[in-house]
Design a protein around this motif. Structure first.
Motif, short mmCIF file in Angstrom:
data_model
loop_
_atom_site.label_atom_id
_atom_site.label_comp_id
_atom_site.label_asym_id
_atom_site.label_seq_id
_atom_site.Cartn_x
_atom_site.Cartn_y
_atom_site.Cartn_z
N UNK A 177 0.87 -1.17 0.00
CA UNK A 177 0.00 0.00 0.00
C UNK A 177 0.90 1.22 0.00
N UNK A 178 0.36 2.31 -0.39
CA UNK A 178 1.14 3.55 -0.49
C UNK A 178 1.76 3.97 0.84
N UNK A 204 9.20 0.99 2.43
CA UNK A 204 10.00 0.06 1.64
C UNK A 204 9.41 -0.34 0.31
N UNK A 205 8.18 0.01 0.04
CA UNK A 205 7.56 -0.47 -1.20
C UNK A 205 8.17 0.14 -2.45
N UNK A 206 8.72 1.34 -2.35
CA UNK A 206 9.26 2.01 -3.54
C UNK A 206 10.37 1.18 -4.18
N UNK A 207 11.36 0.81 -3.42
CA UNK A 207 12.47 0.02 -3.97
C UNK A 207 12.02 -1.38 -4.37
N UNK A 208 11.11 -1.96 -3.58
CA UNK A 208 10.62 -3.30 -3.91
C UNK A 208 9.89 -3.31 -5.24
N UNK A 209 9.07 -2.31 -5.49
CA UNK A 209 8.35 -2.26 -6.78
C UNK A 209 9.31 -2.14 -7.94
N UNK A 210 10.40 -1.42 -7.75
CA UNK A 210 11.42 -1.34 -8.80
C UNK A 210 12.05 -2.72 -9.05
N UNK A 241 -6.28 4.97 -9.61
CA UNK A 241 -5.55 6.23 -9.77
C UNK A 241 -4.41 6.34 -8.77
N UNK A 242 -4.62 5.87 -7.53
CA UNK A 242 -3.55 5.88 -6.52
C UNK A 242 -2.36 5.05 -7.00
N UNK A 254 4.00 6.35 -11.25
CA UNK A 254 4.53 7.55 -11.90
C UNK A 254 5.54 8.25 -11.00
N UNK A 255 5.22 8.38 -9.71
CA UNK A 255 6.13 9.03 -8.76
C UNK A 255 7.43 8.25 -8.59
#
Length: 141
Positions: free
Chosen positions: A49-50, A54-60, A84-85, A91-92
């Motif tokens: 979830x937003x 740690x989700x940012x690096x994991x999604x990459x 949209x979220x 995108x971010x």
């Protein structure tokens, strides 16, 4: 007749709490899909979830996993968010996912697999049976 009834109860009690559930969610394009439709191939479901750390690096890393584990279906599973979220998050972060993205705004997944940590990763075999779960995204699957 009684034996048949008892057998039916046993089958029902042993089924589906540890397999991909028959819940309806949406994909990133807004189409409804059933999570159970993803049986048939080993599957990694990364639940996030937003608001989780740690989700940012994991999604990459998920894009890399698609190439490293071609025998697995890689799914980004966003909870408590709408389409949209999720699109805005991608995108971010600056990614264009090459993995499946599913959105579960009502967190129905938790009814079948209690989410104790976000993000979490769930591994399923080709029959849709849960074989492992991890807090975060494991380094090695």
């Amino acid at each position: 007749m009684r034996r048949l009834f008892i057998l039916l109860l046993l089958v029902l009690s042993c089924s589906s709490k540890d397999t991909l559930p028959d819940i309806t969610v949406k994909d990133i394009e807004g189409r409804e899909v059933k999570l159970s439709d993803y049986k048939g191939k080993k599957t990694v479901i990364y639940v996030w979830s937003r608001t989780c750390a740690g989700h940012t690096e994991d999604l990459k890393k998920l894009s890399r996993l698609v190439n490293e584990y071609p025998d697995y279906r890689i799914i980004s599973y966003a909870v408590a968010m709408d389409i949209k979220d999720v699109q805005q998050s991608y995108q971010q972060i600056g990614i264009k996912p090459n993995f499946i993205t599913l959105i579960d705004p009502s967190v129905k997944f938790n009814d079948y697999f209690p989410i104790t940590f976000l993000p979490s990763t769930y591994l399923f075999d080709s029959k849709g049976k849960l074989i492992a779960s991890y807090a975060g995204l494991p380094e090695h699957l």
